[in-house]
Design a protein around this motif. Structure first.
Motif, PDB file in Angstrom:
ATOM      1  N   LEU A   1      32.102 -31.180  -2.122  1.00 33.82           N
ATOM      2  CA  LEU A   1      33.451 -31.580  -1.721  1.00 33.82           C
ATOM      3  C   LEU A   1      33.930 -30.754  -0.529  1.00 33.82           C
ATOM      4  N   LEU A   2      33.683 -29.457  -0.552  1.00 33.05           N
ATOM      5  CA  LEU A   2      34.095 -28.594   0.547  1.00 33.05           C
ATOM      6  C   LEU A   2      33.435 -29.025   1.851  1.00 33.05           C
ATOM      7  N   ALA A   3      32.154 -29.364   1.776  1.00 34.20           N
ATOM      8  CA  ALA A   3      31.447 -29.810   2.975  1.00 34.20           C
ATOM      9  C   ALA A   3      32.078 -31.089   3.534  1.00 34.20           C
ATOM     10  N   SER A   4      32.460 -32.000   2.632  1.00 39.26           N
ATOM     11  CA  SER A   4      33.089 -33.247   3.084  1.00 39.26           C
ATOM     12  C   SER A   4      34.449 -32.980   3.725  1.00 39.26           C
ATOM     13  N   LEU A   5      35.219 -32.071   3.132  1.00 40.58           N
ATOM     14  CA  LEU A   5      36.533 -31.755   3.701  1.00 40.58           C
ATOM     15  C   LEU A   5      36.401 -31.047   5.052  1.00 40.58           C
TER      16      LEU A   5
ATOM     17  N   SER B   1      35.011 -39.649  -0.597  1.00 44.04           N
ATOM     18  CA  SER B   1      35.047 -40.442  -1.833  1.00 44.04           C
ATOM     19  C   SER B   1      33.870 -40.100  -2.730  1.00 44.04           C
ATOM     20  N   VAL B   2      32.685 -40.031  -2.142  1.00 37.67           N
ATOM     21  CA  VAL B   2      31.480 -39.715  -2.929  1.00 37.67           C
ATOM     22  C   VAL B   2      31.576 -38.311  -3.517  1.00 37.67           C
TER      23      VAL B   2
ATOM     24  N   ILE C   1      34.286 -36.540  -4.207  1.00 34.67           N
ATOM     25  CA  ILE C   1      35.299 -36.506  -5.273  1.00 34.67           C
ATOM     26  C   ILE C   1      34.761 -37.193  -6.527  1.00 34.67           C
ATOM     27  N   PHE C   2      34.051 -38.305  -6.335  1.00 36.75           N
ATOM     28  CA  PHE C   2      33.434 -39.019  -7.463  1.00 36.75           C
ATOM     29  C   PHE C   2      32.474 -38.101  -8.206  1.00 36.75           C
ATOM     30  N   VAL C   3      31.658 -37.359  -7.458  1.00 36.72           N
ATOM     31  CA  VAL C   3      30.697 -36.436  -8.075  1.00 36.72           C
ATOM     32  C   VAL C   3      31.416 -35.327  -8.825  1.00 36.72           C
ATOM     33  N   LEU C   4      32.432 -34.743  -8.198  1.00 32.72           N
ATOM     34  CA  LEU C   4      33.156 -33.629  -8.816  1.00 32.72           C
ATOM     35  C   LEU C   4      33.852 -34.058 -10.110  1.00 32.72           C
ATOM     36  N   LEU C   5      34.635 -35.144 -10.037  1.00 31.16           N
ATOM     37  CA  LEU C   5      35.352 -35.600 -11.229  1.00 31.16           C
ATOM     38  C   LEU C   5      34.395 -36.188 -12.265  1.00 31.16           C
ATOM     39  N   GLY C   6      33.322 -36.847 -11.782  1.00 31.71           N
ATOM     40  CA  GLY C   6      32.331 -37.428 -12.695  1.00 31.71           C
ATOM     41  C   GLY C   6      31.613 -36.360 -13.494  1.00 31.71           C
ATOM     42  N   ILE C   7      31.205 -35.287 -12.835  1.00 28.13           N
ATOM     43  CA  ILE C   7      30.520 -34.195 -13.533  1.00 28.13           C
ATOM     44  C   ILE C   7      31.443 -33.558 -14.568  1.00 28.13           C
ATOM     45  N   GLU C   8      32.695 -33.372 -14.201  1.00 26.81           N
ATOM     46  CA  GLU C   8      33.648 -32.779 -15.144  1.00 26.81           C
ATOM     47  C   GLU C   8      33.862 -33.684 -16.350  1.00 26.81           C
ATOM     48  N   HIS C   9      33.965 -34.998 -16.107  1.00 23.54           N
ATOM     49  CA  HIS C   9      34.156 -35.946 -17.208  1.00 23.54           C
ATOM     50  C   HIS C   9      32.921 -35.982 -18.109  1.00 23.54           C
ATOM     51  N   ILE C  10      31.741 -36.048 -17.512  1.00 27.40           N
ATOM     52  CA  ILE C  10      30.503 -36.075 -18.292  1.00 27.40           C
ATOM     53  C   ILE C  10      30.331 -34.773 -19.060  1.00 27.40           C
ATOM     54  N   ARG C  11      30.693 -33.641 -18.432  1.00 26.78           N
ATOM     55  CA  ARG C  11      30.581 -32.349 -19.110  1.00 26.78           C
ATOM     56  C   ARG C  11      31.432 -32.322 -20.380  1.00 26.78           C
ATOM     57  N   GLN C  12      32.671 -32.793 -20.267  1.00 25.64           N
ATOM     58  CA  GLN C  12      33.552 -32.783 -21.429  1.00 25.64           C
ATOM     59  C   GLN C  12      33.060 -33.746 -22.510  1.00 25.64           C
TER      60      GLN C  12
ATOM     61  N   ILE D   1      42.192 -30.643  -4.886  1.00 25.03           N
ATOM     62  CA  ILE D   1      41.558 -31.396  -3.797  1.00 25.03           C
ATOM     63  C   ILE D   1      42.554 -31.640  -2.665  1.00 25.03           C
ATOM     64  N   LEU D   2      43.765 -32.073  -3.030  1.00 28.63           N
ATOM     65  CA  LEU D   2      44.790 -32.336  -2.011  1.00 28.63           C
ATOM     66  C   LEU D   2      45.193 -31.057  -1.286  1.00 28.63           C
ATOM     67  N   LEU D   3      45.300 -29.967  -2.044  1.00 27.42           N
ATOM     68  CA  LEU D   3      45.640 -28.690  -1.420  1.00 27.42           C
ATOM     69  C   LEU D   3      44.532 -28.240  -0.463  1.00 27.42           C
ATOM     70  N   SER D   4      43.277 -28.440  -0.889  1.00 28.07           N
ATOM     71  CA  SER D   4      42.143 -28.067  -0.029  1.00 28.07           C
ATOM     72  C   SER D   4      42.135 -28.899   1.244  1.00 28.07           C
ATOM     73  N   ALA D   5      42.450 -30.198   1.106  1.00 25.90           N
ATOM     74  CA  ALA D   5      42.495 -31.067   2.283  1.00 25.90           C
ATOM     75  C   ALA D   5      43.596 -30.610   3.247  1.00 25.90           C
ATOM     76  N   PHE D   6      44.729 -30.200   2.689  1.00 24.23           N
ATOM     77  CA  PHE D   6      45.824 -29.701   3.522  1.00 24.23           C
ATOM     78  C   PHE D   6      45.404 -28.442   4.284  1.00 24.23           C
ATOM     79  N   LEU D   7      44.716 -27.546   3.587  1.00 24.47           N
ATOM     80  CA  LEU D   7      44.331 -26.275   4.201  1.00 24.47           C
ATOM     81  C   LEU D   7      43.287 -26.460   5.303  1.00 24.47           C
ATOM     82  N   VAL D   8      42.275 -27.329   5.032  1.00 27.44           N
ATOM     83  CA  VAL D   8      41.218 -27.495   6.040  1.00 27.44           C
ATOM     84  C   VAL D   8      41.721 -28.274   7.258  1.00 27.44           C
ATOM     85  N   SER D   9      42.808 -29.042   7.077  1.00 25.36           N
ATOM     86  CA  SER D   9      43.349 -29.794   8.217  1.00 25.36           C
ATOM     87  C   SER D   9      44.377 -28.980   9.017  1.00 25.36           C
TER      88      SER D   9
END
Length: 409
Positions: free
Chosen positions: A296-300, A25-26, A28-39, A389-397
């Motif tokens: 995010l990759l580390a969390s997955l 959760s953290v 994903i929050f960081v990833l989407l938050g940075i993208e939103h703030i960047r835009q 993100i969902l695709l990455s979760a599928f692949l790492v699992s």
């Protein structure tokens, strides 16, 4: 049945699942938050000055002109004669103009000489006008209007007196102590360089330099006892902003100014130059995105490790399911479904947190940092990111799912 079984399976290991859920959760929050703030930051940066068609200064680089005229960074290579300014601002296609005279400071804050048209025509953000939190615009020669940060940091109130000085140091030994200014207005916070600027009239800039013996300003030959200081006229200014009656005239007037016969001038489109300046910081953007993606990759990978460890502990559970008729494919799908449930839950938590955070901090960020952050809403970029993100979760699992599949054979 798959969903119900996966849900109760996760509940049986709620401790490790909860920690994994929070970590994802953290991230994903960081990833989407940075993208939103960047835009949003890019949009706010591009709107530091809004509604201005052209900025004109002595011939120099486009970015240098933008930096000293809008961001108060650096210095002009030369000034513009007052007669040239009058000639250009009187052109029939010009609707309004804002003269800018720089060179003095007060305790490290820039002083800008201008006219009352500045408060009427200058815009920032989404064409937001300047508003006064207290007082009124300058009217007399020795009136000064403070930006929000200046008033806040120096603790000035309406009616306080201050003196201007040469240079940009917080301490100066070249002060106009004989000609103090009185605070008549304090602007609302804008999150732009306006907040860190002291605004005085062009006549005020000229008045403090009457008979001045040193410094960057040329000595004036006028008598200090001039009957009406309000009639003082500058010999030169640093730059000026133009608003045109028709957008169709922008490029024609820009070309005429760049070929001005009386002196070398440069006219820039602020929006275009702001975009060029932002592109210079592309490496910083990409670095932030890379760091958040790695988090995010580390969390997955942590999710994969958690599921892989649980497979070894659930050998008995797998054996029982096999005895009840569950196929190896059933076990494979069950593990993948558990991973998807954790990821989807983490995504929901991250999105709710992001919406709440942007709603609660939007006003503060706009006022203090100049980032006009609208509440988060899905767009094409964020949807693609969530799908990734969902695709990455599928692949790492796949690793724990394949491991369970093998043990179920």
């Amino acid at each position: 049945m798959f969903l119900r079984l996966a849900w109760f399976s996760l509940l049986s290991r709620k401790g490790s699942v909860l920690l994994t859920l929070l970590a994802i959760s953290v991230s994903i929050f960081v990833l989407l938050g940075i993208e939103h703030i960047r835009q949003q930051a890019k949009s706010s940066f591009g709107n530091t000055v809004s509604g201005v068609d052209l900025i004109v200064g002595a011939r120099t680089g486009d970015i240098n002109l933008l930096l000293y005229s809008v961001f108060r960074l650096g210095n002009a290579t030369n000034n513009i004669s007052w007669s040239s300014y009058q000639n250009i601002q009187s052109q029939p296609q010009v609707a309004w103009s804002i003269p800018i005279s720089l060179g003095d400071s007060h305790k490290g804050f820039r002083v800008m000489g201008t006219d009352r048209g500045y408060f009427e025509h200058f815009r920032y953000g989404q064409k937001r006008p300047l508003t006064l939190a207290q007082g009124k615009p300058f009217d007399k020669v020795f009136d000064v209007v403070l930006g929000a940060k200046v008033a806040e940091q120096l603790k000035y109130q309406l009616g306080d007196q201050l003196t201007l000085s040469h240079g940009m140091g917080s301490t100066s030994f070249s002060e106009h102590k004989d000609k103090p200014f009185r605070v008549v207005g304090i602007l609302e916070g804008t999150g732009t360089p306006v907040d860190q600027t002291l605004h005085v009239s062009l006549q005020g800039i000229e008045a403090v330099h009457l008979n001045w013996q040193s410094g960057p300003h040329k000595k004036r030959k006028k008598a200090e006892a001039l009957a009406d200081l309000q009639q003082l006229e500058p010999e030169s200014i640093t730059a000026f902003m133009l608003g045109l009656k028709s957008k169709m005239a922008i490029f024609r007037l820009q070309r005429n100014i760049n070929n001005f016969p009386k002196e070398p001038l440069l006219a820039i489109l602020p929006g275009v130059t702001l975009t060029q300046l932002w592109e210079m910081m592309a490496a910083v953007e990409q670095s932030l995105q890379l760091v958040s993606a790695l988090v995010l990759l580390a969390s997955l990978l942590g999710l994969s490790a958690m599921l892989l460890t649980s497979i070894r502990e659930r050998q008995r559970e797998i054996t029982i399911m096999r005895m009840l008729g569950a196929s190896p494919l059933f076990i494979f799908i069950l593990i993948q479904l558990e991973a998807m449930l954790i990821t989807l839950s983490a995504l929901a938590i991250a999105l709710l947190s992001l919406v709440a955070t942007t709603m609660l901090t939007g006003e503060w960020l706009a006022k203090d940092l100049g980032v006009h952050l609208s509440p988060w809403a899905p767009n094409a970029s964020s949807i693609l990111m969530m799908a990734a993100i969902l695709l990455s979760a599928f692949l790492v699992s796949l690793a724990p799912a394949i491991s369970a599949y093998s043990r179920a054979k």
